[in-house]
Design an enzyme around this catalytic site. Structure first.
Site, PDB file in Angstrom:
ATOM      1  N   ASP A   1      -9.895  -7.843 -10.180  1.00 38.99           N
ATOM      2  CA  ASP A   1      -8.896  -7.879 -11.254  1.00 38.99           C
ATOM      3  C   ASP A   1      -7.691  -7.051 -10.841  1.00 38.99           C
ATOM      4  O   ASP A   1      -7.017  -6.448 -11.675  1.00 38.99           O
ATOM      5  CB  ASP A   1      -9.509  -7.339 -12.554  1.00 38.99           C
ATOM      6  CG  ASP A   1      -8.671  -7.657 -13.786  1.00 38.99           C
ATOM      7  OD1 ASP A   1      -7.756  -8.494 -13.679  1.00 38.99           O
ATOM      8  OD2 ASP A   1      -8.907  -7.049 -14.844  1.00 38.99           O
TER       9      ASP A   1
ATOM     10  N   ASP B   1     -11.199 -13.382 -21.191  1.00 42.29           N
ATOM     11  CA  ASP B   1     -10.122 -13.438 -22.182  1.00 42.29           C
ATOM     12  C   ASP B   1      -8.776 -13.247 -21.493  1.00 42.29           C
ATOM     13  O   ASP B   1      -8.694 -12.722 -20.369  1.00 42.29           O
ATOM     14  CB  ASP B   1     -10.330 -12.402 -23.282  1.00 42.29           C
ATOM     15  CG  ASP B   1     -10.242 -10.956 -22.793  1.00 42.29           C
ATOM     16  OD1 ASP B   1     -10.735 -10.669 -21.689  1.00 42.29           O
ATOM     17  OD2 ASP B   1      -9.687 -10.108 -23.522  1.00 42.29           O
TER      18      ASP B   1
ATOM     19  N   GLU C   1     -11.344  -7.571 -22.702  1.00 39.67           N
ATOM     20  CA  GLU C   1     -10.620  -6.672 -21.806  1.00 39.67           C
ATOM     21  C   GLU C   1      -9.160  -6.543 -22.209  1.00 39.67           C
ATOM     22  O   GLU C   1      -8.572  -5.457 -22.138  1.00 39.67           O
ATOM     23  CB  GLU C   1     -10.739  -7.178 -20.362  1.00 39.67           C
ATOM     24  CG  GLU C   1     -10.365  -6.142 -19.300  1.00 39.67           C
ATOM     25  CD  GLU C   1      -8.886  -6.113 -18.957  1.00 39.67           C
ATOM     26  OE1 GLU C   1      -8.450  -5.160 -18.288  1.00 39.67           O
ATOM     27  OE2 GLU C   1      -8.151  -7.040 -19.360  1.00 39.67           O
TER      28      GLU C   1
END
Length: 460
Positions: free
Chosen positions: A183, A91, A156
């Site tokens: 990330d 997402d 997230e």
């Protein structure tokens, strides 16, 4: 020729294809925060699952949650070798304000060696580099040197509300020796980095109501409280002039930076003038007595994330607003606990808020801070892999952001995490013109391949 050489040769030949495929991934507007994109979020999950099947992963499925599905796939064909649990998210953040984008946010565009699109760096590009590293091994070596489980979520960017329970409910399926997460960012271009610490988070919405409706500021001004002004006064009492948070007990559990850590951070490259110029800031500020890295990596803070009250349209409208709202966040460091800090914050606000307004406090989401054992063997393996992928030994740093699931994995699965990111600080992850450096993307694929080999050589 060693398998790793074949794998790297394959990766080098496939550079253009990787970018074209990543553009397809980025074209899906998987904005989890906006209900109108709910079908796009599921479509993105299905695209991720299809990609997993295509590269040879097994038992690929969309695992339903009360929110968006989690995409899971695995390859467990290396008996006796360690198991990596790779975590990422498909997402993305909303694109507002869209008018500030130089190219359409979901039409990935290459400019000067950088790929511009929402999700390019956070986190689709970094998820995709692992998918391509897995693909290269599967095609050139017939399998991986480690066992792998890939676990890609879709919430997230809205706080991962259902993730902790999912991990608790699927402990056996997610069991592994190490978690790998891509990330995070390097501290600068040409400076490969490995992150060993993250700040935690507590996020609140403050709502004030003064009257049942907006009022004429001439007729009623001076007789009733102005919620916008009251809110400003409350927020102004959150920090002192030195930048310290004024909430009683806020610093009680803060783990101090060690002298050794502060000395190491002093050696890291940092140009304050360039930093200010990149941010467009006339002058830097923050807690007195600490450097920029120390303030953003190793010290807690309080920030106002949004404000709303009164008339904000073009031209004048003389009103006393009925309501005022602020969204605020507190970044936490080891050993601060979100629940404790949240309680202290609520007590502080209720103490200073006047009785002339109605107060409502809503805790929205949060997460624990995290710090790894600096000398664990998986972090060292990652360091060797990064050096082989980028031709330079990495530096070790913390980050100011939060990835709450890292602490969850540590608590629930009992395994260490390696934060293996290739983003850059200026990549606008939550802002217009998000971008991913394609040199870092390519180096990240090669480094990921080396990471699997390095971890595979550590016996479980």
């Amino acid at each position: 020729m060693d398998n790793i050489d074949k794998v790297v040769d394959f990766i080098n030949v496939q550079r253009d294809r990787y970018v074209d495929e990543l553009k397809e991934y980025l074209a899906i507007p998987s904005v989890s925060a906006l209900p109108e994109h709910q079908s796009d979020v599921r479509r993105c999950a299905e695209w991720t699952a299809a990609q997993m099947r295509q590269i040879g992963l097994q038992n690929v499925s969309l695992m339903e949650t009360p929110g968006n599905p989690i995409v899971y796939g695995e390859w467990l064909g290396a008996p006796g070798a360690p198991t990596i649990l790779f975590y990422g998210h498909y997402d993305v953040q909303p694109v507002d304000p869209v008018e500030l984008w130089e190219s359409p946010p979901f039409q990935a565009t290459v400019r000067d060696g950088e790929l511009y699109a929402r999700g390019a760096a956070d986190d689709k590009g970094q998820v995709f580099m692992h998918l391509k590293a897995v693909e290269a091994y599967m095609k050139q070596a017939g399998g991986l040197p480690v066992n792998m489980k890939l676990f890609i979520e879709g919430e997230e960017e809205v706080g991962s509300a259902h993730l902790d329970q999912f991990v608790r409910d699927h402990k056996q399926q997610l069991s592994a020796d190490v978690v790998v997460i891509s990330d995070t960012a390097m501290i600068g271009k040409g400076v490969p980095s490995l992150c060993y610490g993250l700040r935690g988070l507590v996020y609140y919405q403050i709502d004030l109501r003064g009257t049942k409706s907006d009022l004429h500021s001439g007729v009623f001004g001076g007789a009733v409280a102005n919620p916008a002004f009251v809110l400003s006064q409350i927020l102004a009492q959150m920090k002192d002039k030195s930048g310290r948070v004024k909430i009683a007990g806020f610093y009680d559990d803060v783990r101090d930076l060690t002298p050794e850590e502060r000395e190491e951070w002093k050696k890291l490259p940092f140009n304050e003038k360039a930093y200010r110029k990149e941010l467009g800031a006339p002058k830097l500020t923050g807690e007195s007595g600490y450097s920029v890295y120390e303030r953003t990596w190793g010290r807690p803070t309080f920030e106002v994330n949004g404000l709303l009250s009164g008339f904000t349209g073009e031209g004048p409208k003389t009103v006393i607003p009925a309501v005022a709202m602020a969204k605020v966040s507190m970044r936490l460091v080891p050993d601060q606990l979100p629940d404790k800090i949240g309680t202290l914050f609520e007590e502080h606000v209720r103490k200073i808020a006047p009785k002339t307004v109605e107060l409502k406090l809503t805790r929205m989401h949060g997460g624990n801070p995290w710090m790894a054992d600096f000398n664990n063997e998986y972090l060292r393996a990652a360091g060797r892999a990064i050096e082989k992928g980028f031709g330079k030994a990495p530096v070790f740093n913390r980050e100011g952001g939060s990835i709450p699931v890292v602490a969850t994995f540590q608590q629930e699965l009992g395994v260490p995490s390696v934060l293996f990111g290739v983003g850059l600080p200026d990549e606008n992850a939550h802002a217009p013109n998000e971008k991913l450096d394609l040199g870092n993307f390519h180096g990240g694929i090669i480094s990921s391949a080396h990471l699997y080999r390095e971890i595979g050589q550590l016996r479980a």
